[in-house]
Design a protein around this motif. Structure first.
Motif, mmCIF file in Angstrom:
data_model
loop_
_atom_site.group_PDB
_atom_site.id
_atom_site.type_symbol
_atom_site.label_atom_id
_atom_site.label_comp_id
_atom_site.label_asym_id
_atom_site.label_seq_id
_atom_site.Cartn_x
_atom_site.Cartn_y
_atom_site.Cartn_z
ATOM 1 N N GLN A 91 29.922 73.247 -45.689
ATOM 2 C CA GLN A 91 29.837 71.844 -46.098
ATOM 3 C C GLN A 91 31.163 71.386 -46.695
ATOM 4 N N PHE A 92 31.733 72.200 -47.582
ATOM 5 C CA PHE A 92 33.026 71.859 -48.184
ATOM 6 C C PHE A 92 34.090 71.754 -47.102
ATOM 7 N N HIS A 93 34.112 72.732 -46.198
ATOM 8 C CA HIS A 93 35.098 72.745 -45.123
ATOM 9 C C HIS A 93 34.967 71.508 -44.229
ATOM 10 N N SER A 94 33.751 71.073 -43.956
ATOM 11 C CA SER A 94 33.555 69.910 -43.092
ATOM 12 C C SER A 94 34.057 68.622 -43.735
ATOM 13 N N GLN A 95 34.199 68.616 -45.053
ATOM 14 C CA GLN A 95 34.676 67.427 -45.759
ATOM 15 C C GLN A 95 36.143 67.545 -46.162
ATOM 16 N N ILE A 127 25.586 80.406 -49.853
ATOM 17 C CA ILE A 127 27.031 80.396 -50.087
ATOM 18 C C ILE A 127 27.757 79.966 -48.821
ATOM 19 N N GLU A 128 27.374 80.540 -47.680
ATOM 20 C CA GLU A 128 28.003 80.172 -46.412
ATOM 21 C C GLU A 128 27.771 78.702 -46.086
ATOM 22 N N THR A 129 26.568 78.205 -46.339
ATOM 23 C CA THR A 129 26.273 76.796 -46.090
ATOM 24 C C THR A 129 27.135 75.898 -46.973
ATOM 25 N N ALA A 130 27.276 76.270 -48.255
ATOM 26 C CA ALA A 130 28.106 75.485 -49.180
ATOM 27 C C ALA A 130 29.564 75.485 -48.735
ATOM 28 N N GLU A 131 30.063 76.646 -48.297
ATOM 29 C CA GLU A 131 31.445 76.725 -47.820
ATOM 30 C C GLU A 131 31.649 75.879 -46.576
ATOM 31 N N PRO A 167 42.562 82.036 -43.504
ATOM 32 C CA PRO A 167 41.598 82.472 -44.517
ATOM 33 C C PRO A 167 40.748 83.614 -43.993
ATOM 34 N N GLU A 168 40.267 84.374 -44.913
ATOM 35 C CA GLU A 168 39.344 85.447 -44.574
ATOM 36 C C GLU A 168 38.094 84.802 -43.974
ATOM 37 N N PRO A 169 37.479 85.414 -42.972
ATOM 38 C CA PRO A 169 36.253 84.816 -42.420
ATOM 39 C C PRO A 169 35.232 84.581 -43.529
ATOM 40 N N MET A 170 34.537 83.453 -43.424
ATOM 41 C CA MET A 170 33.598 83.081 -44.475
ATOM 42 C C MET A 170 32.578 84.157 -44.762
#
Length: 158
Positions: free
Chosen positions: A131-135, A125-129, A11-14
């Protein structure tokens, strides 16, 4: 549309993805961003108290009191909050300001408000991404509820 293998590639860097969508949101700000009023603190308490008294009096006029309905305070509090939020939402929606108007009112000739909003948008946005990635490990189990059910109906047969 890309298949699952394509989407699982590198994936493209966040940060660059967040930059892109943040830039889009900032470009749309003059049209889509509005500032609304929000009543807070004692104002919320005062209006909620008013509605609690109002509801209590209306119910009592109909014969419903704490003596006849010992748990009625829960109903009163819940409905007072709903009425309070209805009033404040209506007032807030009727008094909206666009970013241009806020900049003019605050004397922000350098567009610092927009820069601050950019920074906050990108960070959130980065925090949300993240968080999603961690789950992501729990997704297969959650997504199984959306799979085609096994059996003859899966193929479209009746």
């Amino acid at each position: 549309m890309a298949n699952d293998k394509d989407s699982r590639g590198q994936p493209e860097p966040m940060s660059s993805q967040a930059d892109g969508v943040t830039g889009d949101l900032v470009r749309l700000m003059p049209r889509d961003l509005v500032f609304v009023m929000r009543f807070m603190g004692e104002s919320q308490y005062r209006l909620q108290s008013h509605f609690q008294d109002f509801i209590r009096a209306e119910l009592a006029a109909g014969g419903v009191t704490t003596e006849t309905h010992p748990m009625i305070h829960l109903f009163i509090e819940n409905h007072a909050i709903l009425l309070r939020d209805f009033v404040f939402s209506g007032v807030s929606l009727s008094r909206q300001f666009r970013v241009d108007e806020i900049e003019r009112l605050t004397g922000d000739t350098t567009s610092m408000i927009r820069v601050d909003i950019w920074d906050q948008l990108k960070s959130h946005i980065e925090t949300a991404e993240k968080q999603f990635h961690s789950q992501a490990g729990t997704l297969p189990k959650l997504l199984s509820a959306f799979e085609i059910p096994p059996g003859p109906m899966a193929g479209g047969e009746k």
